[in-house]
Enzyme design. Sequence first.
Site, PDB file in Angstrom:
ATOM      1  N   GLY A 150       0.899  -1.170  -0.051  1.00  0.00           N
ATOM      2  CA  GLY A 150       0.036  -0.048   0.051  1.00  0.00           C
ATOM      3  C   GLY A 150       0.665   1.389  -0.022  1.00  0.00           C
ATOM      4  O   GLY A 150       2.050   1.283   0.598  1.00  0.00           O
ATOM      5  N   CYS A 151       0.385   2.412  -0.665  1.00  0.00           N
ATOM      6  CA  CYS A 151       1.217   3.647  -0.772  1.00  0.00           C
ATOM      7  C   CYS A 151       1.527   4.367   0.562  1.00  0.00           C
ATOM      8  O   CYS A 151       2.672   4.619   0.896  1.00  0.00           O
ATOM      9  CB  CYS A 151       0.415   4.614  -1.734  1.00  0.00           C
ATOM     10  SG  CYS A 151      -1.346   4.930  -1.275  1.00  0.00           S
ATOM     11  N   ASN A 152       0.622   4.314   1.565  1.00  0.00           N
ATOM     12  CA  ASN A 152       0.804   4.715   2.946  1.00  0.00           C
ATOM     13  C   ASN A 152       1.465   4.023   3.775  1.00  0.00           C
ATOM     14  O   ASN A 152       2.333   4.256   4.470  1.00  0.00           O
ATOM     15  CB  ASN A 152      -0.239   4.917   3.618  1.00  0.00           C
ATOM     16  CG  ASN A 152      -1.522   5.860   2.980  1.00  0.00           C
ATOM     17  OD1 ASN A 152      -1.022   6.957   2.724  1.00  0.00           O
ATOM     18  ND2 ASN A 152      -2.744   5.425   2.887  1.00  0.00           N
ATOM     19  N   VAL A 153       1.614   2.459   3.314  1.00  0.00           N
ATOM     20  CA  VAL A 153       2.579   1.516   4.079  1.00  0.00           C
ATOM     21  C   VAL A 153       3.896   1.729   3.718  1.00  0.00           C
ATOM     22  O   VAL A 153       4.920   1.860   4.642  1.00  0.00           O
ATOM     23  CB  VAL A 153       2.228   0.251   3.508  1.00  0.00           C
ATOM     24  CG1 VAL A 153       2.756  -0.929   4.378  1.00  0.00           C
ATOM     25  CG2 VAL A 153       0.512  -0.040   4.153  1.00  0.00           C
TER      26      VAL A 153
END
Length: 348
Positions: A150-153
């Site tokens: 995930g991008c936030n991850v």
Amino acid sequence: MTFSVAVAGASGYGGGELLRLLATHPEFEVRTVTAHSQAGERLRTVHPHLASYGDLVLDKTTPEALAGHDVVFLALPHGKSGALTAELPEGTLAVDAAADHRLEREQDWTDYYPGEWAGSWTYGMPELLLQDGSKQRRNLIDARRIAVPGCNVTAVTLALAPAIRAGLIGNEDISTVLAVGPSGAGKKASVSMLASELIGNAAPYNAYGGHRHNPEIRQNLRNASGQDVRLSFTPVLVPTARGILATCTASITEGVDLARVREVYEEAYGDETFIELMDDGAYPRTADVNGSNRTQIGFGIDERAGRLIVISALDNLGKGTAGAAIQSANIALGIEEAHSLPINGVAP
């Protein structure tokens, strides 16, 4: 050697960014693009900026359309890729940008997602520091099923993994607040994503521990440190199309100073092409990394609060999605890791 490529979900933001980057790849040839409601339309009607693809037309997303390619990139909604990839030959490299195969624990999936857990694939974050000091890159070699993070991850993991592995911070008091551009939510229609709702506004979403990236971040930090972590994760929508700025803080271990922090981060990332460590006192900025596969990381110590502060910036569609997918595919196929992945951003 040229590898034939299909991109499923090519009509969305993630699919469009995959195609933009793949257009300059010397060893990938995009032969098929697929979509759902926009199947039958010219790709350039949906993505006018992708001029190099000429009159390529979007097919329906079916196993038959994806079959026969060396590499299949999937940029589909969560829960949609499992059935498709189950019908692909084992030798096909499938790279999934959705969440379907990211989580290693079934309970984490059950807690945050509907539907059945599809199991985990090789995790597509090459720079992820592991407990034994190696990196996830080694596990991607020859992989044929890859789950893109995930991008936030990615923003939080790259910021904190070196610190927690080296014991610079504790594992019980980690706080992260992210300013996030709305393209990370995809291209679907939503009132909260309308310009009139976003312009001049900053709005938290899926806060209070409810965001689906929460268990994935905890998984990565556990794999880096060997410890379960307690994490507060608060994303905030801001009026910029692209970009994530993650501010991560944790209680610092007694006796740790800034010189030691820099030593740890230089050891972890000093030789990484796509991670830029900022000078002391400098701050990452999303505008400097948008359009690139680069992550900026800056850090400092709040002496009064007794906390390490690590700030990261990346392009959620670039390093946060499409860039990570292509970087991981390059490694899996044994070709140059940086092929088609820009270091330079786009300004203004």
